[in-house]
Design a protein around this motif. Structure first.
Motif, mmCIF file in Angstrom:
data_model
loop_
_atom_site.group_PDB
_atom_site.id
_atom_site.type_symbol
_atom_site.label_atom_id
_atom_site.label_comp_id
_atom_site.label_asym_id
_atom_site.label_seq_id
_atom_site.Cartn_x
_atom_site.Cartn_y
_atom_site.Cartn_z
ATOM 1 N N THR A 187 0.680 -1.178 0.133
ATOM 2 C CA THR A 187 -0.153 0.160 -0.111
ATOM 3 C C THR A 187 0.994 1.308 -0.167
ATOM 4 O O THR A 187 0.653 2.597 -0.593
ATOM 5 C CB THR A 187 -0.579 0.385 1.443
ATOM 6 N N GLU A 188 1.872 1.288 0.936
ATOM 7 C CA GLU A 188 2.534 2.489 0.662
ATOM 8 C C GLU A 188 3.727 2.791 -0.422
ATOM 9 O O GLU A 188 4.028 3.587 -1.002
ATOM 10 C CB GLU A 188 3.536 1.914 1.881
ATOM 11 N N SER A 189 3.613 1.334 -1.412
ATOM 12 C CA SER A 189 4.932 1.573 -2.304
ATOM 13 C C SER A 189 3.742 2.157 -3.798
ATOM 14 O O SER A 189 4.001 2.886 -4.716
ATOM 15 C CB SER A 189 4.500 0.522 -3.334
ATOM 16 N N ALA A 190 1.619 1.929 -3.489
ATOM 17 C CA ALA A 190 1.064 2.750 -4.469
ATOM 18 C C ALA A 190 1.144 4.568 -3.548
ATOM 19 O O ALA A 190 -0.137 4.956 -4.409
ATOM 20 C CB ALA A 190 -0.366 2.171 -4.075
ATOM 21 N N ALA A 191 0.989 4.799 -2.220
ATOM 22 C CA ALA A 191 0.910 6.162 -2.406
ATOM 23 C C ALA A 191 1.403 6.808 -2.414
ATOM 24 O O ALA A 191 2.391 6.662 -3.568
ATOM 25 C CB ALA A 191 0.667 6.078 -0.194
ATOM 26 N N ASP A 192 0.357 8.665 -2.286
ATOM 27 C CA ASP A 192 0.867 9.850 -2.541
ATOM 28 C C ASP A 192 2.195 10.349 -1.836
ATOM 29 O O ASP A 192 2.368 9.653 -1.304
ATOM 30 C CB ASP A 192 -0.061 10.788 -3.513
ATOM 31 N N ALA A 193 2.523 11.414 -2.666
ATOM 32 C CA ALA A 193 3.263 11.850 -1.579
ATOM 33 C C ALA A 193 3.169 12.049 -0.471
ATOM 34 O O ALA A 193 3.814 12.561 0.336
ATOM 35 C CB ALA A 193 4.067 13.087 -2.029
ATOM 36 N N ASP A 194 2.309 12.104 -0.029
ATOM 37 C CA ASP A 194 1.201 12.895 1.247
ATOM 38 C C ASP A 194 1.042 11.176 2.568
ATOM 39 O O ASP A 194 0.692 11.105 2.981
ATOM 40 C CB ASP A 194 0.559 13.153 1.276
ATOM 41 N N GLY A 195 1.361 10.263 1.456
ATOM 42 C CA GLY A 195 1.215 8.610 2.079
ATOM 43 C C GLY A 195 0.409 7.974 2.358
ATOM 44 O O GLY A 195 -0.246 7.493 3.265
ATOM 45 N N PHE A 196 -0.916 8.650 1.404
ATOM 46 C CA PHE A 196 -2.003 8.529 1.213
ATOM 47 C C PHE A 196 -2.967 7.391 -0.191
ATOM 48 O O PHE A 196 -2.140 7.767 -0.878
ATOM 49 C CB PHE A 196 -3.327 9.767 1.276
ATOM 50 N N VAL A 197 -3.592 6.629 -0.133
ATOM 51 C CA VAL A 197 -3.821 6.330 -1.379
ATOM 52 C C VAL A 197 -5.368 6.739 -1.412
ATOM 53 O O VAL A 197 -6.238 6.605 -0.398
ATOM 54 C CB VAL A 197 -3.715 4.519 -0.963
ATOM 55 N N HIS A 198 -6.140 5.766 -2.541
ATOM 56 C CA HIS A 198 -7.051 6.845 -2.735
ATOM 57 C C HIS A 198 -8.274 5.654 -3.145
ATOM 58 O O HIS A 198 -8.320 5.622 -4.135
ATOM 59 C CB HIS A 198 -7.349 7.663 -3.399
ATOM 60 N N GLY A 207 -1.054 3.272 5.620
ATOM 61 C CA GLY A 207 -1.074 2.944 8.035
ATOM 62 C C GLY A 207 -1.424 1.728 8.174
ATOM 63 O O GLY A 207 -1.679 1.495 9.104
ATOM 64 N N SER A 208 -3.180 2.357 7.350
ATOM 65 C CA SER A 208 -4.702 2.386 8.115
ATOM 66 C C SER A 208 -5.219 1.677 7.499
ATOM 67 O O SER A 208 -5.873 0.586 7.820
ATOM 68 C CB SER A 208 -5.047 3.241 8.348
ATOM 69 N N PHE A 209 -4.299 1.187 6.429
ATOM 70 C CA PHE A 209 -5.082 0.328 5.226
ATOM 71 C C PHE A 209 -5.616 -0.923 5.352
ATOM 72 O O PHE A 209 -6.560 -1.256 5.296
ATOM 73 C CB PHE A 209 -4.872 0.382 3.645
ATOM 74 N N PHE A 210 -5.090 -1.641 5.943
ATOM 75 C CA PHE A 210 -4.508 -3.126 6.510
ATOM 76 C C PHE A 210 -6.155 -3.521 7.895
ATOM 77 O O PHE A 210 -7.205 -4.056 7.153
ATOM 78 C CB PHE A 210 -3.400 -3.526 6.759
ATOM 79 N N ALA A 211 -5.933 -2.588 8.392
ATOM 80 C CA ALA A 211 -6.753 -2.617 9.826
ATOM 81 C C ALA A 211 -8.217 -1.937 9.337
ATOM 82 O O ALA A 211 -8.917 -3.141 9.825
ATOM 83 C CB ALA A 211 -6.006 -1.166 10.772
ATOM 84 N N TYR A 212 -8.319 -0.874 7.788
ATOM 85 C CA TYR A 212 -9.490 -1.022 7.415
ATOM 86 C C TYR A 212 -9.582 -1.874 6.891
ATOM 87 O O TYR A 212 -11.498 -2.634 7.067
ATOM 88 C CB TYR A 212 -9.159 0.083 6.859
ATOM 89 N N SER A 213 -9.308 -3.086 6.399
ATOM 90 C CA SER A 213 -9.910 -4.019 5.536
ATOM 91 C C SER A 213 -10.515 -4.879 6.189
ATOM 92 O O SER A 213 -11.387 -5.477 6.066
ATOM 93 C CB SER A 213 -8.521 -4.371 4.677
ATOM 94 N N VAL A 214 -9.338 -4.993 7.405
ATOM 95 C CA VAL A 214 -9.999 -6.326 8.700
ATOM 96 C C VAL A 214 -11.604 -5.784 9.161
ATOM 97 O O VAL A 214 -12.144 -7.118 8.710
ATOM 98 C CB VAL A 214 -8.683 -6.472 9.446
ATOM 99 N N SER A 215 -10.796 -4.332 9.555
ATOM 100 C CA SER A 215 -13.010 -4.203 9.488
ATOM 101 C C SER A 215 -14.275 -4.201 8.812
ATOM 102 O O SER A 215 -15.081 -4.717 9.243
ATOM 103 C CB SER A 215 -12.750 -2.479 10.809
ATOM 104 N N LEU A 216 -14.039 -3.966 7.599
ATOM 105 C CA LEU A 216 -14.716 -4.036 6.359
ATOM 106 C C LEU A 216 -15.301 -5.393 6.364
ATOM 107 O O LEU A 216 -16.335 -5.423 5.788
ATOM 108 C CB LEU A 216 -14.470 -3.498 4.799
ATOM 109 N N SER A 217 -13.898 -6.304 6.733
ATOM 110 C CA SER A 217 -14.939 -8.007 6.220
ATOM 111 C C SER A 217 -15.395 -8.673 6.995
ATOM 112 O O SER A 217 -16.599 -9.483 7.207
ATOM 113 C CB SER A 217 -12.913 -8.747 6.026
ATOM 114 N N VAL A 218 -15.691 -7.809 8.050
ATOM 115 C CA VAL A 218 -16.511 -8.207 9.600
ATOM 116 C C VAL A 218 -18.090 -7.228 8.574
ATOM 117 O O VAL A 218 -19.259 -8.010 9.091
ATOM 118 C CB VAL A 218 -16.298 -7.653 10.288
ATOM 119 N N VAL A 219 -17.644 -6.873 8.372
ATOM 120 C CA VAL A 219 -18.948 -5.673 7.881
ATOM 121 C C VAL A 219 -19.747 -7.059 6.575
ATOM 122 O O VAL A 219 -21.354 -7.042 6.139
ATOM 123 C CB VAL A 219 -18.562 -4.478 6.791
#
Length: 445
Positions: free
Chosen positions: A51-62, A71-83
């Motif tokens: 995810t960091e390799s795909a992030a922009d200069a500010d460290g965000f993906v979209h 750094g939050s993408f993995f945690a959010y993905s785990v949370s979304l899996s429970v939805v």
């Protein structure tokens, strides 16, 4: 002859129950490698790096145009899996309870999860969206499968055997996790000797977990039995209405809320520990694998030891003691110095000793609270917070990191789950809760 037949029936029934219990253990042996090698060790740091390799200069993906810190993408993905799991599990559980086709549904969920995990071999470059999708599918499938698997416990073990049976199941799972982690550690550390890159070695380890899961799931799927309910008992709503019906019914059993809270905390620690170790403490992947291997080995002993304590002091008191240990351990983790593997190994040892037993006893104690005929339906709620399928914990972890930029703040925020879980469990009269659920109260609980 009639007398001999009557004498043989209990012995035959006990032998059949033991055979089915051994088959039940083997599903933990099959699927725990996913929880250990994928969710706990490799996927968090690896998906974060992708995810960091795909992030922009500010460290965000979209993803879908939504700004997300890498750094939050993995945690959010785990949370979304429970939805996804929230929508699936009550429905699947109700179908399994009514139609009695639990084993077939377990097979479908297990092999969907195994296939998604095996597909993680293709996660490379900047394919963070592929990684997130496979994680969501695998986690949701694992959640559904574990719900069905856990719901066998009250059917294959009488009340006086459940603590021991549940503890053995967890011990089998942790033993398998340790065994495969040894192989993974050799492959990862000596990847040059095998002629593969570090990234390829990680992807092979991810795929290996899926293949292991699918191969050993065959054993329980061949030996577990379906229990079909009489036609007159096939009642209850279907479809998405089952979710609301389950929640309304569970409100009469407040002890379940305690399980959901502290299990959420436990599973979030498991799923985010590697990210904390790599990103905040600056530890290498080899150190993280070694620490998780230590957890697996000690968790086998911890599960069996706490099972013996429960036989003497009761499951409730033993679980309360484990929650105190969890709170102290997590608080100590906040102060770990960066770049010092020895302290991370000490933390891993503490987690391992309390991890297996707290999970095993929680499952067996919960099984006493399940109304007869609603095993899969009720274990769907339990599984929402089990085996890394928690959603409040990862959500709190991800939000805390996104707001503060500190993994230390994120990890210490999880203490709230153990404190609240302890408070609720301590206040609930367990014997009354078991009786209210319509079950026999064990002599010691």
């Amino acid at each position: 002859m009639g007398t001999d037949t009557l004498r043989e029936q209990p012995a035959d029934e006990a032998a059949g129950r033991r055979r089915e219990q051994r088959a039940w253990y083997m599903y933990d042996w099959a699927c725990s490698v996913y929880s250990t090698s994928v969710l706990t060790v490799f996927l968090g740091p690896y998906l974060t790096s992708v995810t960091e390799s795909a992030a922009d200069a500010d460290g965000f993906v979209h993803p879908l145009g939504i700004p997300v810190r890498a750094g939050s993408f993995f945690a959010y993905s785990v949370s979304l899996s429970v939805v996804v799991a929230v929508l699936l599990m009550p429905v699947v559980g109700a179908i399994a309870d009514r139609a009695g086709n639990k084993k077939r549904l377990l097979g479908v969920a297990a092999y969907v999860g195994a296939a998604a995990t095996t597909g993680m071999f293709f996660l490379d470059g900047d394919r963070y969206l592929l990684g997130g999708l496979l994680l969501i599918v695998a986690n949701a499938a694992q959640s559904v499968a574990m719900m069905l698997y856990n719901s066998y416990l009250p059917q294959i073990a009488p009340p006086e055997e459940r603590d021991a049976v549940s503890s053995r199941g967890w011990a089998f799972g942790y033993a398998a996790g340790a065994l495969v982690l040894v192989v993974n550690l050799v492959l990862y550390l000596r990847h040059d000797d095998f002629g593969v890159s570090e990234s390829t070695a990680v992807r092979i380890c991810l795929a290996m977990a899926g293949l292991w899961w699918g191969a050993f799931a065959i054993i329980p799927l061949c030996r577990l039995r379906d229990r079909r309910r009489p036609p007159g008992e096939v009642t209850g709503p279907g479809g998405l209405r089952q979710l609301a019906a389950t929640v309304r019914d569970m409100r009469r059993h407040p002890l379940t809320l305690s399980f959901l809270l502290y299990n959420d905390g436990i599973q979030t620690v498991i799923s985010q520990a590697s990210v904390y170790g790599s990103e905040e403490l600056g530890l290498g992947q080899a150190t993280l694998i070694g620490a998780v291997l230590l957890v697996q080995v000690l968790a086998v002993a911890g599960a069996l030891a706490l099972g013996r304590l429960a036989a003497r002091y009761g499951a409730k008191r033993t679980i309360l003691g484990s929650l105190v240990a969890w709170t102290l351990t997590l608080s100590a983790g906040y102060f770990l110095p960066a770049g010092e593997p020895v302290w991370f190994f000490a933390l891993a040892a503490a987690i391992g000793l309390v991890l297996g037993g707290s999970q095993a006893l929680s499952r067996s104690l919960y099984s006493h609270l399940v109304p007869p005929g609603k095993e899969a339906e009720y274990f769907s709620a339990y599984e929402l917070s089990d085996r890394g399928m928690s959603w409040l914990g990862p959500l709190l972890f991800g939000l805390t990191y996104q707001l503060t930029g500190s993994y230390r703040d994120a990890i210490i925020s999880l203490v709230v789950f153990f404190v609240l879980g302890f408070t609720l469990l301590a206040r609930v009269p367990v014997r009354c809760a078991v009786a209210d659920a319509g079950n026999a109260v064990p002599e010691r609980i």
